[in-house]
Design an enzyme around this catalytic site. Structure first.
Site, short mmCIF file in Angstrom:
data_model
loop_
_atom_site.label_atom_id
_atom_site.label_comp_id
_atom_site.label_asym_id
_atom_site.label_seq_id
_atom_site.Cartn_x
_atom_site.Cartn_y
_atom_site.Cartn_z
N ARG A 23 0.82 -1.22 0.00
CA ARG A 23 0.00 0.00 0.00
C ARG A 23 0.85 1.27 0.00
O ARG A 23 0.39 2.34 -0.37
CB ARG A 23 -0.90 0.03 1.26
N GLU A 28 6.39 5.65 12.53
CA GLU A 28 6.07 6.48 13.69
C GLU A 28 6.93 7.74 13.59
O GLU A 28 8.14 7.67 13.74
CB GLU A 28 6.36 5.72 14.98
N HIS A 62 15.87 31.40 13.25
CA HIS A 62 14.92 31.90 14.23
C HIS A 62 15.17 31.29 15.61
O HIS A 62 15.60 30.14 15.71
CB HIS A 62 13.49 31.60 13.78
N LYS A 72 11.55 22.39 19.13
CA LYS A 72 10.92 21.99 17.87
C LYS A 72 11.38 20.61 17.44
O LYS A 72 12.58 20.31 17.52
CB LYS A 72 11.30 22.98 16.76
N TYR A 132 6.57 20.79 11.98
CA TYR A 132 7.28 20.70 13.25
C TYR A 132 6.35 20.82 14.44
O TYR A 132 5.43 21.63 14.47
CB TYR A 132 8.47 21.65 13.36
#
Ligand SMILES: Cc1cn([C@H]2C[C@H](O)[C@@H](COP(=O)(O)OP(=O)(O)O[C@H]3O[C@@H](C)C(=O)[C@@H](O)[C@H]3O)O2)c(=O)[nH]c1=O
Length: 204
Positions: A23, A28, A62, A72, A132
């Site tokens: 498929r 995960e 950033h 993040k 994120y």
């Protein structure tokens, strides 16, 4: 799920196990127990961001003020990005250094970036989708930028995309006009390692 530290403390590369079948493929993308075991903390998710970028786009560098900054967990569900972590913690032994990982729709790796580090990436393909998981919601007044072309940091941005074609950089006005590392330090904007580590300890 293989989780390895990067050369900058507080940043890790995560390689998931992929399960292909007729498929398609399953994986995960994030798993709290494995994350906690390898990194020694949990990631409480307050916001999930997605950006879609044209090839050559650079976003960042950033970072956000501590507390609470913003940790993040970054991955790329379509296309490819070069994800870059910059050590902007002024008392860190690796202050001013950077490390990078290609995140793409082949290896489907992720990068975790702790509070107090700088983050940037370049899209290496058109319509590259960066997603994120973030530890906090967006706080525009507490988020800051450093010029991604800052020579003191010297990020070696790729000059070719993932198909070997030459890259034309696309950078927002805001990021292009952001100060360099030295100016940011002089202005007292940057965090310290002690502050970042203290904050993370308090979260555990
Ligand atoms: C980051 C962010 C932006 N925005 C808005 C503000 C602005 O109008 C528009 C685009 O914002 P920016 O130009 O800051 O987007 P961008 O340059 O993609 O900013 C992102 O860059 C990468 C490298 C990161 O690490 C992220 O944390 C974030 O700072 O989206 C939100 O509403 N929520 C958010 O969480």
């Amino acid at each position: 799920m293989d989780i390895q530290p990067l050369s900058i403390s507080g940043a890790w590369r995560i390689t998931p196990q992929q399960f292909p079948d007729e498929r398609g493929v399953f994986l995960e993308a994030f798993q709290q127990p494995a994350f906690h075991e390898a990194i020694g903390r949990s990631l409480e998710i307050a916001q999930v961001n997605t950006s879609i970028s044209k090839v050559g786009t650079i976003r960042g560098i950033h970072y956000a003020d501590i507390p609470p900054s913003q940790a993040k967990y970054v991955f790329c569900t379509q296309g490819a990005i070069l994800d870059v972590v910059v050590d902007i913690r002024t008392d860190s032994p690796t202050f001013g250094q950077w490390d990078a990982v290609v995140l793409d729709d082949i290896d489907r790796r992720a990068v975790f970036i702790s509070e107090g580090l700088g983050h940037a990436f370049m899209a290496l393909d058109d319509n590259s989708v960066a997603t994120y998981l973030c530890s906090t919601t967006y706080s525009p007044t507490r988020e800051h930028g450093i010029n991604p072309l800052c020579r003191t940091i010297g990020i070696e941005w790729p000059t070719e995309d993932r198909n070997g074609n030459p890259i034309t950089q696309i950078i927002s006005e805001k990021d292009r006009n952001a100060p360099g590392l030295n100016t940011s330090k002089e202005q007292g904007l940057l965090p310290t390692l002690a502050l970042a580590e203290g904050f993370v300890r308090g979260q555990k």
